[in-house]
Structure formats: C-alpha cells, structure tokens
Design a protein around this motif. Structure first.
Motif, PDB file in Angstrom:
ATOM      1  N   TYR A   1       9.951   6.595 -13.264  1.00 62.28           N
ATOM      2  CA  TYR A   1      10.103   5.188 -12.918  1.00 62.28           C
ATOM      3  C   TYR A   1       9.827   5.041 -11.429  1.00 62.28           C
ATOM      4  N   ALA A   2       8.558   4.905 -11.081  1.00 62.25           N
ATOM      5  CA  ALA A   2       8.144   4.742  -9.687  1.00 62.25           C
ATOM      6  C   ALA A   2       8.103   3.249  -9.391  1.00 62.25           C
TER       7      ALA A   2
ATOM      8  N   CYS B   1       8.772  11.009  -2.875  1.00 66.52           N
ATOM      9  CA  CYS B   1       8.057   9.777  -3.242  1.00 66.52           C
ATOM     10  C   CYS B   1       9.021   8.634  -3.555  1.00 66.52           C
ATOM     11  N   ASP B   2      10.292   8.809  -3.245  1.00 63.19           N
ATOM     12  CA  ASP B   2      11.327   7.805  -3.532  1.00 63.19           C
ATOM     13  C   ASP B   2      11.418   7.481  -5.017  1.00 63.19           C
TER      14      ASP B   2
ATOM     15  N   GLY C   1       0.818  -1.214   0.000  1.00 64.91           N
ATOM     16  CA  GLY C   1       0.000   0.000   0.000  1.00 64.91           C
ATOM     17  C   GLY C   1       0.844   1.252   0.000  1.00 64.91           C
ATOM     18  N   GLU C   2       1.952   1.207   0.695  1.00 65.14           N
ATOM     19  CA  GLU C   2       2.861   2.348   0.729  1.00 65.14           C
ATOM     20  C   GLU C   2       3.463   2.592  -0.655  1.00 65.14           C
ATOM     21  N   ASN C   3       3.836   1.528  -1.359  1.00 65.18           N
ATOM     22  CA  ASN C   3       4.385   1.671  -2.717  1.00 65.18           C
ATOM     23  C   ASN C   3       3.348   2.250  -3.674  1.00 65.18           C
ATOM     24  N   VAL C   4       2.110   1.821  -3.550  1.00 65.86           N
ATOM     25  CA  VAL C   4       1.046   2.354  -4.402  1.00 65.86           C
ATOM     26  C   VAL C   4       0.834   3.834  -4.102  1.00 65.86           C
ATOM     27  N   SER C   5       0.842   4.195  -2.840  1.00 68.98           N
ATOM     28  CA  SER C   5       0.665   5.603  -2.456  1.00 68.98           C
ATOM     29  C   SER C   5       1.778   6.469  -3.021  1.00 68.98           C
TER      30      SER C   5
END
Length: 146
Positions: A127-128, A69-70, A28-32
């Motif tokens: 590239y997220a 957002c890394d 969920g954190e990656n999607v956010s």
C-alpha cells in the motif's frame, strides 16, 4: 483598484507561485517512492522464487527497503496447490493451502527460513501512498513435491 486590493492580489500571486511548484514536487516524490517500493517488491519476489525459501535476512532487507519508501503496510500470501486422494476410490481432489504473512514470518523467526516448494504461488500486496499494488510470482526453484 485601491492599494489594499493590489496588495492582496500580489500576496495571492506569491502564495500560488510558491505552492504550485511545491505541490508538483511532492507529487513527483510520491510517484518516485511508489516506483521504488514496487522495485523492492519485484526484487524480493525474484529472490525468494529463485532461492526456494524466505530467509530472515532477505525478509528484513525487504522491510527496510519498504520503510525507506515510506511504505509501512503490506500483505504476503503463499498458496500451495496439492492434489490429494479423495474419499471415493481412485478420485483426486485439488486443495489449496494458504499461509498469510504472520504464519510465514513466525516460521522464519523460529526456523530461520520458510521453505517453498516448486510451483507455490506468492502474492505480495503493498500500500504505497494508500494505493494498493499487487505483485505475483510463482516459485521456480524449491523443494519438489513428494
């Protein structure tokens, strides 16, 4: 079942009960982060397409929002389509001039901004989480073609 098997089963159950929610939270954190990076891209493209230029503060703010957002890897490309006279009499040739991120950034650093013309096309690829996402905008306000 002996005591060792029961103890191993309890340990495995506890490990699974701990890691499954942790993996769910991480997903969920990656999607956010991917959604927030996409919103930063849309905001950046909207600002530069309506302003008609890429200024240094706008570019730096965009990079800061991506870092939050890394997302550290992105590509920016500007395509300008011009109709130029051809070698033959009365002929017209359509040419596309492309500037990549490095050229645009160099222009922003040296001149303080990179001017865009009405009708320029902008492609922004981020590239997220190592997954590419492409955003596109066409410049609505800027210098008119001469």
């Amino acid at each position: 079942m002996n005591a060792l098997e029961k103890a191993v089963d309890v340990i495995i159950a506890l490990v699974l009960l701990f890691f499954i929610p942790l993996l769910y939270y991480k997903g969920g954190e990656n999607v956010s982060k991917a959604i927030l990076a996409g919103q930063a891209c849309e905001t950046f493209l909207k600002r530069i397409s309506t302003a008609g230029e890429i200024s240094r503060p706008v570019w730096e703010e965009f990079e800061r929002s991506l870092r939050r957002c890394d997302c550290f890897e992105y590509e920016l490309r500007r395509a300008r389509i011009l109709f130029e006279p051809a070698a033959e009499a009365g002929g017209v040739v359509e040419r596309t001039y492309i500037k990549e991120k490095e050229e645009l950034f160099e222009q922003v650093v040296t001149e303080g901004k990179s001017r865009l013309q009405n009708g320029d096309r902008l492609w922004l690829t981020i590239y997220a989480n190592h997954v590419p996402a492409v955003y596109f905008a066409s410049v609505r306000a800027g210098e008119e073609y001469s």
